[in-house]
Design an enzyme around this catalytic site. Sequence first.
Site, mmCIF file in Angstrom:
data_model
loop_
_atom_site.group_PDB
_atom_site.id
_atom_site.type_symbol
_atom_site.label_atom_id
_atom_site.label_comp_id
_atom_site.label_asym_id
_atom_site.label_seq_id
_atom_site.Cartn_x
_atom_site.Cartn_y
_atom_site.Cartn_z
ATOM 1 N N GLU A 24 73.510 -55.004 -10.399
ATOM 2 C CA GLU A 24 74.847 -54.865 -10.957
ATOM 3 C C GLU A 24 75.088 -55.973 -11.970
ATOM 4 O OE1 GLU A 24 76.799 -56.050 -6.844
ATOM 5 O OE2 GLU A 24 78.296 -56.027 -8.424
ATOM 6 N N HIS B 123 75.776 -56.267 4.626
ATOM 7 C CA HIS B 123 75.811 -56.875 3.302
ATOM 8 C C HIS B 123 76.600 -58.186 3.417
ATOM 9 C CE1 HIS B 123 76.504 -57.718 -0.819
ATOM 10 N NE2 HIS B 123 77.786 -57.417 -0.770
ATOM 11 N N LYS C 242 83.150 -61.037 10.020
ATOM 12 C CA LYS C 242 84.337 -60.170 9.989
ATOM 13 C C LYS C 242 83.931 -58.722 10.260
ATOM 14 C CE LYS C 242 86.736 -62.815 6.333
ATOM 15 N NZ LYS C 242 88.037 -63.185 6.876
ATOM 16 N N SER D 148 88.951 -56.798 -1.722
ATOM 17 C CA SER D 148 87.554 -56.396 -1.471
ATOM 18 C C SER D 148 87.169 -56.591 -0.010
ATOM 19 C CB SER D 148 86.587 -57.133 -2.403
ATOM 20 O OG SER D 148 86.386 -58.467 -1.996
ATOM 21 N N SER E 51 81.160 -52.695 -3.899
ATOM 22 C CA SER E 51 82.560 -52.582 -4.308
ATOM 23 C C SER E 51 82.754 -51.398 -5.231
ATOM 24 C CB SER E 51 83.001 -53.861 -5.018
ATOM 25 O OG SER E 51 83.121 -54.905 -4.096
ATOM 26 N N THR F 137 81.117 -68.352 -3.919
ATOM 27 C CA THR F 137 80.296 -67.266 -3.353
ATOM 28 C C THR F 137 79.286 -66.734 -4.370
ATOM 29 O OG1 THR F 137 81.768 -65.435 -3.963
ATOM 30 C CG2 THR F 137 82.242 -66.558 -1.893
ATOM 31 N N CYS G 263 76.948 -53.699 -5.160
ATOM 32 C CA CYS G 263 75.927 -54.217 -4.225
ATOM 33 C C CYS G 263 75.239 -53.108 -3.440
ATOM 34 C CB CYS G 263 76.560 -55.229 -3.277
ATOM 35 S SG CYS G 263 77.365 -56.573 -4.138
HETATM 36 N N1 COA Z 1 87.533 -75.301 7.549
HETATM 37 C C1 COA Z 1 87.130 -74.088 8.001
HETATM 38 N N2 COA Z 1 87.573 -72.914 7.462
HETATM 39 C C2 COA Z 1 88.453 -72.981 6.439
HETATM 40 C C3 COA Z 1 88.906 -74.221 5.931
HETATM 41 C C4 COA Z 1 88.401 -75.417 6.528
HETATM 42 N N3 COA Z 1 88.768 -76.615 6.098
HETATM 43 N N4 COA Z 1 89.767 -73.946 4.914
HETATM 44 C C5 COA Z 1 89.845 -72.598 4.807
HETATM 45 N N5 COA Z 1 89.080 -72.025 5.734
HETATM 46 C C6 COA Z 1 88.807 -70.579 5.940
HETATM 47 C C7 COA Z 1 90.047 -69.704 5.859
HETATM 48 O O1 COA Z 1 90.766 -69.713 7.076
HETATM 49 C C8 COA Z 1 89.396 -68.356 5.551
HETATM 50 O O2 COA Z 1 88.863 -67.816 6.737
HETATM 51 P P1 COA Z 1 89.129 -66.270 7.113
HETATM 52 O O3 COA Z 1 88.593 -65.454 5.977
HETATM 53 O O4 COA Z 1 88.381 -66.070 8.388
HETATM 54 O O5 COA Z 1 90.610 -66.099 7.240
HETATM 55 C C9 COA Z 1 88.209 -68.732 4.681
HETATM 56 O O6 COA Z 1 88.011 -70.143 4.854
HETATM 57 C C10 COA Z 1 88.421 -68.461 3.193
HETATM 58 O O7 COA Z 1 89.647 -69.039 2.832
HETATM 59 P P2 COA Z 1 90.635 -68.264 1.824
HETATM 60 O O8 COA Z 1 91.861 -69.093 1.655
HETATM 61 O O9 COA Z 1 90.798 -66.843 2.225
HETATM 62 O O10 COA Z 1 89.737 -68.360 0.496
HETATM 63 P P3 COA Z 1 90.051 -67.885 -0.953
HETATM 64 O O11 COA Z 1 91.320 -67.115 -1.028
HETATM 65 O O12 COA Z 1 89.897 -69.062 -1.853
HETATM 66 O O13 COA Z 1 88.807 -66.902 -1.284
HETATM 67 C C11 COA Z 1 87.476 -64.944 -1.084
HETATM 68 C C12 COA Z 1 88.080 -66.153 -0.343
HETATM 69 C C13 COA Z 1 86.452 -64.268 -0.169
HETATM 70 C C14 COA Z 1 88.600 -63.941 -1.387
HETATM 71 C C15 COA Z 1 86.794 -65.421 -2.398
HETATM 72 O O14 COA Z 1 85.739 -66.267 -2.103
HETATM 73 C C16 COA Z 1 86.305 -64.281 -3.268
HETATM 74 O O15 COA Z 1 87.047 -63.727 -4.067
HETATM 75 N N6 COA Z 1 84.994 -63.928 -3.166
HETATM 76 C C17 COA Z 1 84.351 -62.936 -4.004
HETATM 77 C C18 COA Z 1 84.583 -61.507 -3.517
HETATM 78 C C19 COA Z 1 83.886 -61.204 -2.236
HETATM 79 O O16 COA Z 1 82.922 -61.844 -1.881
HETATM 80 N N7 COA Z 1 84.353 -60.156 -1.518
HETATM 81 C C20 COA Z 1 83.784 -59.767 -0.240
HETATM 82 C C21 COA Z 1 83.646 -58.286 -0.064
HETATM 83 S S1 COA Z 1 82.485 -57.580 -1.210
#
Ligand code: COA
Length: 395
Positions: free
Chosen positions: A80, A234, A243, A202, A317, A153, A112
């Site tokens: 992709e 994945h 999750k 996502s 996605s 990520t 993916c």
């Molecule tokens: N210690 C431990 N965990 C911590 C922490 C700390 N100090 N601070 C935050 N966290 C945890 C949060 O509780 C959260 O856990 P949860 O998902 O179990 O609730 C996790 O870290 C991520 O924190 P969050 O605030 O949700 O992160 P974010 O909003 O900055 O971004 C994504 C998270 C996944 C949305 C972001 O990385 C992203 O956009 N990724 C790309 C898209 C992707 O991979 N999608 C997945 C499906 S294809």
Amino acid sequence: MTAIGIHDLELATGHHVLELTDLAESQGVVPGKYILGLGQSQFSVLSEDEDIVTMGAAAALPLLERNGIEGIRTLLFATESGVDQSKAAGVAALRLLGLPSGVRTVEMKQACYGGTAALQAAIGIVARAPEEKVLVIASDNARYLLDSPGEPTQGAGAVAMLVSADPALLEIEPINGISTTDVDDFWRPNDSTTAVVDGHLSVGAYLDALSDAWKDLEGRGGPAIGDIDRILYHQPYTKMAKKAQQRLREVTGEEISTALNPGDEVDGRDTGLETGSRYNRRLGNSYTASLYAGLASLLDHDDELAGKRIGLFSYGSGCVSEFFTGIVQEGYREVRAASHVEDVLDARVPVTVAEYRDLHNAPHGTSTDQVTPAVTTGPFRFAGVADQARRYEVR
Ligand code: COA
């Protein structure tokens, strides 16, 4: 019915590695958010003279050295992060690998999920002509905008798989569960080298697709959850697999363990969540290759797999997903003994955050002619762009 599946599998990645603790500190973020919150410790970074073609060919080379090229009539290249809107990246890989002209070569795309689409298409080809083999390459450079939530990520990796009759590693079973829904959770416009993503959308789309694909599998007479010994997902980041495991636990009512990190409390039947995530924790997201890097990790860290059934959940996605299963073959440990993924990961050259940001900002397009510096020590390099065409070299 002839058994068809993955005969051999190999993994390659980028020249560089970034520690997520360094990234977190540079951003004033608590490292625990990335290490535990996302379940990632590092990500691979490509040097300027690497791309999905060099990485994919580097993954395929040892496979061909081990198994020869006889019978290979098709090369399916899933990605992709394609480098051309028209020409398949696999055509350049075919030349680098010295494969003959009698190999049909195409690129497959659906985020993916593309690697799984290629695997299933390969199985169809081998079902029709069991003497043929298909080389599947899944290769991706996962890039998000600097300072965006997706940045930690990122990652890069390629998995090459040889698909054949009477496979030595994993026989893929015929029943699968599929879910396709039109959702704008992640995409990459034609004129952009980074993905556009609504990360939280996502995550939800992924989990709903998992529920749906599982129900489809059940409805089609697939194996009961109790008959699936290990489960791989994945892994855009390894916490996503946890999750997913929680969701599958809710959907099936089966007490499967959600322990992801070494030392986490085991809260049910161990289905390999931790052993299947060791490589991805260090690679970062490798998009189409991620599920199969998980498979490599499981096969390399679990000695009790012979005859066991693995469930695999593939998500792309947009979104297309599939839950399918495979049976690990008796001699899998001997096959995997030839592969040295830990060494490949250990051999990466560390970069500072400043160096990584420079690499991220370096030109990634093909419209401007350029000569790339010689950095990678891998078997193939991306030499630059001349007359608007990408040029590759064999070392
Ligand atoms: N210690 C431990 N965990 C911590 C922490 C700390 N100090 N601070 C935050 N966290 C945890 C949060 O509780 C959260 O856990 P949860 O998902 O179990 O609730 C996790 O870290 C991520 O924190 P969050 O605030 O949700 O992160 P974010 O909003 O900055 O971004 C994504 C998270 C996944 C949305 C972001 O990385 C992203 O956009 N990724 C790309 C898209 C992707 O991979 N999608 C997945 C499906 S294809």
